[in-house]
Structures are given as C-alpha cells and as structure tokens.
Scaffold this motif. Structure first.
Motif, PDB file in Angstrom:
ATOM      1  N   MET A   1      59.664  54.119  51.882  1.00 23.44           N
ATOM      2  CA  MET A   1      59.602  53.232  53.038  1.00 23.44           C
ATOM      3  C   MET A   1      58.167  53.229  53.475  1.00 23.44           C
ATOM      4  SD  MET A   1      61.584  51.158  54.670  1.00 23.44           S
ATOM      5  CE  MET A   1      63.272  51.788  54.401  1.00 23.44           C
TER       6      MET A   1
ATOM      7  N   SER B   1      57.045  46.624  55.813  1.00 19.56           N
ATOM      8  CA  SER B   1      58.082  45.348  56.154  1.00 19.56           C
ATOM      9  C   SER B   1      58.811  44.983  54.876  1.00 19.56           C
ATOM     10  CB  SER B   1      57.324  44.453  56.730  1.00 19.56           C
ATOM     11  OG  SER B   1      56.747  44.653  57.571  1.00 19.56           O
TER      12      SER B   1
ATOM     13  N   SER C   1      61.098  47.817  53.551  1.00 19.84           N
ATOM     14  CA  SER C   1      62.393  47.735  54.174  1.00 19.84           C
ATOM     15  C   SER C   1      63.170  46.662  53.601  1.00 19.84           C
ATOM     16  CB  SER C   1      62.030  47.436  55.654  1.00 19.84           C
ATOM     17  OG  SER C   1      63.285  47.385  56.262  1.00 19.84           O
TER      18      SER C   1
ATOM     19  N   SER D   1      59.115  58.238  53.780  1.00 18.99           N
ATOM     20  CA  SER D   1      58.559  57.164  54.780  1.00 18.99           C
ATOM     21  C   SER D   1      57.674  57.651  55.440  1.00 18.99           C
ATOM     22  CB  SER D   1      59.928  57.109  55.469  1.00 18.99           C
ATOM     23  OG  SER D   1      59.799  56.182  56.617  1.00 18.99           O
TER      24      SER D   1
ATOM     25  N   GLU E   1      57.333  55.666  58.449  1.00 19.72           N
ATOM     26  CA  GLU E   1      57.781  55.089  59.620  1.00 19.72           C
ATOM     27  C   GLU E   1      57.304  55.654  60.902  1.00 19.72           C
ATOM     28  OE1 GLU E   1      61.540  52.476  61.631  1.00 19.72           O
ATOM     29  OE2 GLU E   1      61.929  53.805  60.022  1.00 19.72           O
ATOM     30  N   SER E   2      57.286  56.955  60.899  1.00 18.86           N
ATOM     31  CA  SER E   2      56.765  57.771  62.209  1.00 18.86           C
ATOM     32  C   SER E   2      55.437  57.558  62.462  1.00 18.86           C
ATOM     33  CB  SER E   2      57.115  59.170  61.912  1.00 18.86           C
ATOM     34  OG  SER E   2      56.525  59.656  60.832  1.00 18.86           O
TER      35      SER E   2
ATOM     36  N   LYS F   1      53.868  54.653  62.075  1.00 20.62           N
ATOM     37  CA  LYS F   1      53.972  52.983  62.299  1.00 20.62           C
ATOM     38  C   LYS F   1      53.357  52.364  60.895  1.00 20.62           C
ATOM     39  CE  LYS F   1      53.572  52.927  67.257  1.00 20.62           C
ATOM     40  NZ  LYS F   1      52.480  52.443  68.277  1.00 20.62           N
ATOM     41  N   PHE F   2      53.968  52.827  59.761  1.00 22.50           N
ATOM     42  CA  PHE F   2      53.337  52.622  58.394  1.00 22.50           C
ATOM     43  C   PHE F   2      51.962  52.174  58.115  1.00 22.50           C
ATOM     44  CE2 PHE F   2      57.931  50.652  58.929  1.00 22.50           C
ATOM     45  CZ  PHE F   2      58.617  51.898  58.257  1.00 22.50           C
TER      46      PHE F   2
ATOM     47  N   GLU G   1      50.954  45.356  56.937  1.00 24.41           N
ATOM     48  CA  GLU G   1      50.481  46.425  57.592  1.00 24.41           C
ATOM     49  C   GLU G   1      48.981  46.822  56.955  1.00 24.41           C
ATOM     50  OE1 GLU G   1      54.482  46.829  58.270  1.00 24.41           O
ATOM     51  OE2 GLU G   1      53.539  46.261  56.467  1.00 24.41           O
TER      52      GLU G   1
END
Length: 362
Positions: A99, A102, A105, A122, A124-125, A127-128, A155
C-alpha cells in the motif's frame, strides 16, 4: 504549427513531437494502401505486421527475455486491477498488496472483491510520502502474487529498487513509469501499464508476463477477461485499439532512437534533477512532498506556503503556457509530470517561471 504548450499533464500526457509528425504523415494513407491504419481490418496482413512489430520492439527493449509474452488489452490499469485477481487469485491462495498511495489502494479494493488479500506493507501512516523498504515487506505463506505500484502519480513517489519476492510472482503496475529507465523484467511475473503516459495515447494497455501466468484456464470468468484468451489469439480476440497500438510502435521506435532505456534514463534523471534542485534550492519557498529517497522521476509533487499562493502559481503558470501543474484534487498542491516525451526545454522554462514567481512572491 503554433507554439506547443509546456505539457505537464499527468495522463493522457505529452507524446514525442517526432512521433506525432510521423503519424501525421501516415494518417490519411498508410504504406500505399489507400487507407488510414484506423480504417483497415485488424485481421489483415498490413495491420498484423504493425501489431507484431510493436510486440517485438517492446520485448527487445526488455532484452528479449525467454518465456515472456506481450498482450495488448483494453480498459486501462483499472481493468487489470480486477483481471489480475480474477485470473491468478485461486482458491486457497491470497494476494499480497503493498500500500503506497491512491493507485495501490484502488488495486487492492478490486482484488478484495475476488478473493483473500492482505497488506504486505504500508506507508499510509506517513501520508504515502515514501515507498517501503525490502525489510518492511512481509510476504506471507500461500501468496499467489505480491502486487506493487511502481510509481504513484498523485503522491509523486517511486520505487528506486523493487522487492525480491523469491518464488512468489512479483506483479507491478508500471502505468506511470514504464520504460523511464532500464527494467530487469526477470524480477517480475507480470507487469502492466496503460499506454497514455510513456508509451502512446490512451486506449491500449500493455501486459508483459511469464507465459505460465497467462495460460491458466479459468473457466468461471467471462472469456474476454481471461489472459489465456488473449494469449492464444495474439491479442486479436476482439477488435484491438489499432491506432493506439500503431502509436505505441512509433513511440517504442522513438525510445530506441534515444539510446534505448539507458539513454532515456539519462535524460529523465537530468530533467528531474533540474526540477528538484529548483525546489530544494528555494530556501523553503517550495517544498517537495515525497521523501528524498522515494522521489519520482516522472511526477514531481511540491507545495508552497499557502493554498492562496498555490492557486496564484497555477493561474499564472497557465497564462504563461504551462499545462497540468495543479496537483490532483484529492491532495492539492502542485505537480509536474515529466514523462519521457516532455523535453528538457519545458523543464528549463518551468524552472525559470518558478524562480520568477518566487522573486515576486517570496
């Protein structure tokens, strides 16, 4: 022809001017046939020769790997998000997804509709803003494949190196960075890419895969969604996007003329460095979004000190002939997509504009 725009669109994106001019010269009549390539049967010898040549050029740029096949499909990467698990996520197996933003996902969202999935890593924590390292990626037992998104266009992040997945097939969405640099295809079970960023116009999707991944007969999905259908019919099972494939062939020819993937990489790194240096050297007026070791060669994302300044930048840049610099609506900010066909002169012009804007607003 009037002055061409400084095209920084994220996709459909800039095409090489030489390719457009060749297509223009052949548009009405192709090779003395009295027809455009768009008017002729895809079953005819003339079109098939173009079709086959595009496949051959593509594999040649990858070093003519043994055991790999090329498919020309339709529906973009979004269709591959579903087609991939439909064909390869078999009962008793699960699919791993990394992950990273966008597009990753969206890929895992489709796979969840088909079978069991898990997130192998991932960011994600954060903010990619970066790609995960090899050590962060956990490939579980009974994994049918591990999926990565090579370059996140929104991103502005890109894998510098791809993970080693051992015996588990590594599958990558390369839609926004295919052929921006050399690629060791033998690390992958399959790659796929919509053409509309680095390979040609929209309408065709390229799949390159080990033959054994394309031959599985999956009887419980529609015929047109089976890789085996398209493999056994040389991607001519149904009417292909013939003009788009013709343009892919011309774009691959142009890549060869630039010195192949090594030559393209040299140009791309020089372009990206020029732009990142302008951002980093602005004393904080501009700030890059992606962490330094995950910065994309293709999509340079950056912010200014306020949304008001960003709106002013976007408006003024449009007035100066720069197209596509607004960031994706989901994240805001600014983004310059500098794909293979974007000339260095466009980046130089953008840097000049950025410096002038900073002097007037800093």
């Amino acid at each position: 022809m009037g002055k061409r725009a400084y095209n920084f669109n994220a996709g459909p994106a800039a095409l090489p001017l030489e390719v457009l001019e060749r297509a223009q010269a052949e548009f009405v009549e192709f090779q003395g046939t009295g027809m455009s390539i768009m008017e002729m049967s895809h079953r005819g010898a003339v079109y098939e020769s173009v079709h086959n040549e595009a496949q051959e050029r593509l594999l040649k740029l990858l070093g003519n790997p043994t055991g790999y096949k090329t498919l020309f499909l339709q529906g973009g990467a979004s269709t591959q998000f579903a087609m991939l698990p439909m064909n390869l996520l078999t009962p008793g197996k699960k699919a791993g997804y990394v992950m990273t933003g966008s597009w990753a996902s969206k890929a895992v969202k489709e796979a969840k509709l088909i079978g069991e999935t898990y997130i192998a890593a991932s960011t994600e924590s954060e903010k990619f803003t970066r790609m995960p390292s090899q050590e962060e990626i956990n490939v579980q037992d009974d994994t049918a494949y591990l999926h990565v998104t090579s370059n996140e266009t929104i991103e502005g992040t890109q894998f510098a190196d791809y993970p080693d997945t051992g015996s588990v097939p590594l599958i990558a969405d390369l839609s926004s960075d295919i052929f921006c640099r050399p690629l060791d295809i033998e690390k992958f079970g399959m790659i796929y890419a919509g053409a509309q960023k680095n390979l040609g116009p929209s309408g065709v999707t390229v799949v390159v895969a080990r033959e054994e991944l394309l031959t599985a007969e999956v009887k419980n999905i529609p015929t047109v969604f089976r890789y085996s259908t398209h493999l056994s019919n040389n991607s001519l099972y149904n009417t292909p996007p013939s003009f788009s494939i013709y343009m892919v062939n011309q774009t691959l020819r142009w890549i060869e003329e630039q010195g192949g993937l090594e030559g393209i990489e040299e140009k791309n790194r020089a372009k990206a460095n020029l732009l990142y240096e302008a951002i980093d050297g602005s004393g904080g007026f501009y700030s890059g979004v992606a962490q330094a070791d995950s910065r994309s060669l293709m999509n340079v994302t950056f912010r200014l000190g306020s949304e008001e300044l960003e709106k002013a930048f976007a408006k003024e840049s449009e007035q100066q002939g720069f197209v596509g610099l607004k960031g994706h609506r989901s994240v805001g900010g600014l983004r310059a997509s500098i794909y293979n066909a974007v000339p260095r002169e466009s980046i130089e012009a953008l840097v000049d504009f950025m410096n002038d804007f900073m002097k007037r607003n800093g």
